[in-house]
Design a protein around this motif. Sequence first.
Motif, PDB file in Angstrom:
ATOM      1  N   GLU A  44       0.864  -1.184   0.000  1.00  0.00           N
ATOM      2  CA  GLU A  44       0.000   0.000   0.000  1.00  0.00           C
ATOM      3  C   GLU A  44       0.895   1.227   0.000  1.00  0.00           C
ATOM      4  O   GLU A  44       1.686   1.420   0.922  1.00  0.00           O
ATOM      5  CB  GLU A  44      -0.911   0.009   1.218  1.00  0.00           C
ATOM      6  CG  GLU A  44      -1.862  -1.163   1.263  1.00  0.00           C
ATOM      7  CD  GLU A  44      -2.645  -1.221   2.557  1.00  0.00           C
ATOM      8  OE1 GLU A  44      -2.502  -0.290   3.389  1.00  0.00           O
ATOM      9  OE2 GLU A  44      -3.369  -2.198   2.750  1.00  0.00           O
TER      10      GLU A  44
ATOM     11  N   GLN B 205       1.092   5.553  -0.565  1.00  0.00           N
ATOM     12  CA  GLN B 205       0.362   6.813  -0.627  1.00  0.00           C
ATOM     13  C   GLN B 205       1.376   7.949  -0.695  1.00  0.00           C
ATOM     14  O   GLN B 205       2.350   7.966   0.056  1.00  0.00           O
ATOM     15  CB  GLN B 205      -0.535   6.993   0.593  1.00  0.00           C
ATOM     16  CG  GLN B 205      -1.390   8.231   0.538  1.00  0.00           C
ATOM     17  CD  GLN B 205      -2.341   8.315   1.718  1.00  0.00           C
ATOM     18  OE1 GLN B 205      -2.436   7.407   2.531  1.00  0.00           O
ATOM     19  NE2 GLN B 205      -3.046   9.423   1.812  1.00  0.00           N
ATOM     20  N   HIS B 206       1.143   8.896  -1.624  1.00  0.00           N
ATOM     21  CA  HIS B 206       2.049  10.031  -1.804  1.00  0.00           C
ATOM     22  C   HIS B 206       1.201  11.278  -2.054  1.00  0.00           C
ATOM     23  O   HIS B 206       0.821  11.572  -3.180  1.00  0.00           O
ATOM     24  CB  HIS B 206       2.988   9.760  -2.987  1.00  0.00           C
ATOM     25  CG  HIS B 206       3.983  10.840  -3.235  1.00  0.00           C
ATOM     26  ND1 HIS B 206       4.589  11.002  -4.439  1.00  0.00           N
ATOM     27  CD2 HIS B 206       4.488  11.792  -2.433  1.00  0.00           C
ATOM     28  CE1 HIS B 206       5.419  12.025  -4.384  1.00  0.00           C
ATOM     29  NE2 HIS B 206       5.370  12.516  -3.166  1.00  0.00           N
ATOM     30  N   ASP B 207       0.855  11.961  -0.984  1.00  0.00           N
ATOM     31  CA  ASP B 207       0.062  13.187  -1.110  1.00  0.00           C
ATOM     32  C   ASP B 207       0.451  14.170  -0.015  1.00  0.00           C
ATOM     33  O   ASP B 207       1.431  13.954   0.699  1.00  0.00           O
ATOM     34  CB  ASP B 207      -1.445  12.899  -1.096  1.00  0.00           C
ATOM     35  CG  ASP B 207      -1.904  12.176   0.140  1.00  0.00           C
ATOM     36  OD1 ASP B 207      -1.239  12.272   1.178  1.00  0.00           O
ATOM     37  OD2 ASP B 207      -2.952  11.509   0.074  1.00  0.00           O
TER      38      ASP B 207
ATOM     39  N   GLU C  26      -1.078  10.670  -5.690  1.00  0.00           N
ATOM     40  CA  GLU C  26      -1.540   9.329  -6.046  1.00  0.00           C
ATOM     41  C   GLU C  26      -1.376   8.365  -4.875  1.00  0.00           C
ATOM     42  O   GLU C  26      -0.571   8.577  -3.978  1.00  0.00           O
ATOM     43  CB  GLU C  26      -0.748   8.790  -7.236  1.00  0.00           C
ATOM     44  CG  GLU C  26      -0.987   9.514  -8.533  1.00  0.00           C
ATOM     45  CD  GLU C  26      -0.213   8.890  -9.680  1.00  0.00           C
ATOM     46  OE1 GLU C  26      -0.572   9.195 -10.825  1.00  0.00           O
ATOM     47  OE2 GLU C  26       0.721   8.108  -9.438  1.00  0.00           O
ATOM     48  N   SER C  27      -2.147   7.298  -4.930  1.00  0.00           N
ATOM     49  CA  SER C  27      -1.997   6.183  -4.001  1.00  0.00           C
ATOM     50  C   SER C  27      -2.381   4.911  -4.735  1.00  0.00           C
ATOM     51  O   SER C  27      -3.147   4.947  -5.704  1.00  0.00           O
ATOM     52  CB  SER C  27      -2.862   6.374  -2.752  1.00  0.00           C
ATOM     53  OG  SER C  27      -4.223   6.363  -3.109  1.00  0.00           O
TER      54      SER C  27
ATOM     55  N   THR D 168      -2.564   0.244  -4.362  1.00  0.00           N
ATOM     56  CA  THR D 168      -2.398  -1.023  -3.654  1.00  0.00           C
ATOM     57  C   THR D 168      -2.028  -2.074  -4.678  1.00  0.00           C
ATOM     58  O   THR D 168      -2.730  -2.240  -5.679  1.00  0.00           O
ATOM     59  CB  THR D 168      -3.700  -1.420  -2.926  1.00  0.00           C
ATOM     60  OG1 THR D 168      -4.045  -0.378  -2.006  1.00  0.00           O
ATOM     61  CG2 THR D 168      -3.523  -2.719  -2.177  1.00  0.00           C
TER      62      THR D 168
END
Length: 116
Positions: A34, A36-38, A73-74, A76
Amino acid sequence: MSESYLFHQQPEFWTLQWPDALKRVSHVTTCTIEIQHDETSLHAHVSLDDGTILGPGDKMIVQGPPIRLSFGESCTLHRGVKIIRATALERLWIKVASYFELFELYEVSFTPGKLP
Protein backbone atom coordinates in the motif's frame (compact mmCIF):
# COMPACT_ATOMS: atom_id res chain seq x y z
CA MET A 1 25.16 -27.07 38.75
CA SER A 2 26.01 -29.64 36.16
CA GLU A 3 27.22 -28.72 32.68
CA SER A 4 24.24 -30.40 31.03
CA TYR A 5 21.83 -28.19 33.02
CA LEU A 6 23.60 -25.03 31.81
CA PHE A 7 23.60 -26.24 28.22
CA HIS A 8 19.83 -26.74 28.17
CA GLN A 9 19.19 -23.26 29.58
CA GLN A 10 21.01 -21.52 26.69
CA PRO A 11 19.12 -19.74 23.87
CA GLU A 12 17.99 -21.70 20.85
CA PHE A 13 21.23 -20.87 19.02
CA TRP A 14 23.13 -23.35 21.17
CA THR A 15 20.64 -26.15 20.60
CA LEU A 16 21.14 -26.16 16.82
CA GLN A 17 23.51 -28.53 15.07
CA TRP A 18 26.44 -26.60 13.56
CA PRO A 19 25.61 -27.28 9.91
CA ASP A 20 22.06 -25.98 10.52
CA ALA A 21 23.38 -22.86 12.25
CA LEU A 22 25.19 -21.83 9.06
CA LYS A 23 22.43 -22.53 6.52
CA ARG A 24 20.41 -19.78 4.90
CA VAL A 25 16.81 -20.66 4.12
CA SER A 26 14.64 -18.77 1.66
CA HIS A 27 11.13 -19.06 0.33
CA VAL A 28 8.83 -17.14 -2.01
CA THR A 29 5.39 -15.89 -1.04
CA THR A 30 3.08 -12.99 -1.93
CA CYS A 31 2.62 -9.59 -0.34
CA THR A 32 0.32 -6.58 -0.46
CA ILE A 33 1.92 -3.16 -0.91
CA GLU A 34 0.00 0.00 0.00
CA ILE A 35 1.60 3.26 -1.16
CA GLN A 36 0.36 6.81 -0.63
CA HIS A 37 2.05 10.03 -1.80
CA ASP A 38 0.06 13.19 -1.11
CA GLU A 39 0.05 16.30 1.09
CA THR A 40 -1.02 14.39 4.22
CA SER A 41 1.17 11.30 3.96
CA LEU A 42 4.12 9.67 2.25
CA HIS A 43 4.30 6.00 3.13
CA ALA A 44 4.68 2.46 1.82
CA HIS A 45 3.45 -0.51 3.86
CA VAL A 46 4.22 -4.12 2.97
CA SER A 47 2.24 -6.95 4.57
CA LEU A 48 2.91 -10.61 3.87
CA ASP A 49 -0.20 -12.44 2.69
CA ASP A 50 0.63 -15.77 4.34
CA GLY A 51 1.22 -14.25 7.80
CA THR A 52 4.95 -14.98 7.88
CA ILE A 53 6.74 -13.17 10.68
CA LEU A 54 10.18 -11.72 9.98
CA GLY A 55 12.92 -12.01 12.58
CA PRO A 56 16.12 -10.08 13.22
CA GLY A 57 18.40 -10.15 10.18
CA ASP A 58 15.81 -11.54 7.74
CA LYS A 59 15.77 -9.96 4.30
CA MET A 60 12.78 -9.37 2.07
CA ILE A 61 13.11 -8.73 -1.69
CA VAL A 62 9.93 -7.56 -3.43
CA GLN A 63 9.78 -8.82 -7.01
CA GLY A 64 8.68 -6.76 -9.99
CA PRO A 65 9.53 -3.43 -11.58
CA PRO A 66 10.09 -0.30 -9.48
CA ILE A 67 6.95 1.56 -8.38
CA ARG A 68 6.70 5.25 -9.26
CA LEU A 69 3.87 7.48 -8.07
CA SER A 70 3.23 11.11 -8.88
CA PHE A 71 2.22 13.54 -6.15
CA GLY A 72 -1.38 13.00 -5.05
CA GLU A 73 -1.54 9.33 -6.05
CA SER A 74 -2.00 6.18 -4.00
CA CYS A 75 -2.15 2.52 -4.96
CA THR A 76 -2.40 -1.02 -3.65
CA LEU A 77 -0.40 -3.76 -5.37
CA HIS A 78 0.02 -7.52 -5.00
CA ARG A 79 3.48 -8.85 -5.74
CA GLY A 80 5.72 -11.79 -5.09
CA VAL A 81 8.37 -11.50 -2.39
CA LYS A 82 11.44 -13.59 -1.61
CA ILE A 83 12.19 -13.95 2.09
CA ILE A 84 15.76 -14.86 3.03
CA ARG A 85 16.08 -16.00 6.63
CA ALA A 86 19.15 -15.04 8.64
CA THR A 87 21.37 -17.83 9.90
CA ALA A 88 21.51 -18.55 13.62
CA LEU A 89 24.95 -16.91 13.81
CA GLU A 90 23.64 -13.75 12.12
CA ARG A 91 20.67 -13.59 14.52
CA LEU A 92 22.98 -13.94 17.51
CA TRP A 93 25.29 -11.19 16.19
CA ILE A 94 22.36 -8.83 15.55
CA LYS A 95 20.96 -9.37 19.04
CA VAL A 96 24.35 -8.66 20.64
CA ALA A 97 25.07 -5.64 18.42
CA SER A 98 21.62 -4.16 19.04
CA TYR A 99 22.41 -3.71 22.74
CA PHE A 100 25.40 -1.54 21.85
CA GLU A 101 23.30 0.46 19.39
CA LEU A 102 20.77 1.06 22.15
CA PHE A 103 23.45 2.39 24.49
CA GLU A 104 24.28 5.09 21.93
CA LEU A 105 20.79 6.53 22.42
CA TYR A 106 21.28 7.12 26.15
CA GLU A 107 22.34 10.60 27.16
CA VAL A 108 23.65 10.91 30.69
CA SER A 109 24.46 14.23 32.30
CA PHE A 110 26.15 14.79 35.64
CA THR A 111 25.55 18.55 35.85
CA PRO A 112 23.75 19.70 38.99
CA GLY A 113 20.44 21.47 38.63
CA LYS A 114 18.49 22.35 35.51
CA LEU A 115 20.00 23.53 32.26
CA PRO A 116 18.80 26.92 30.94
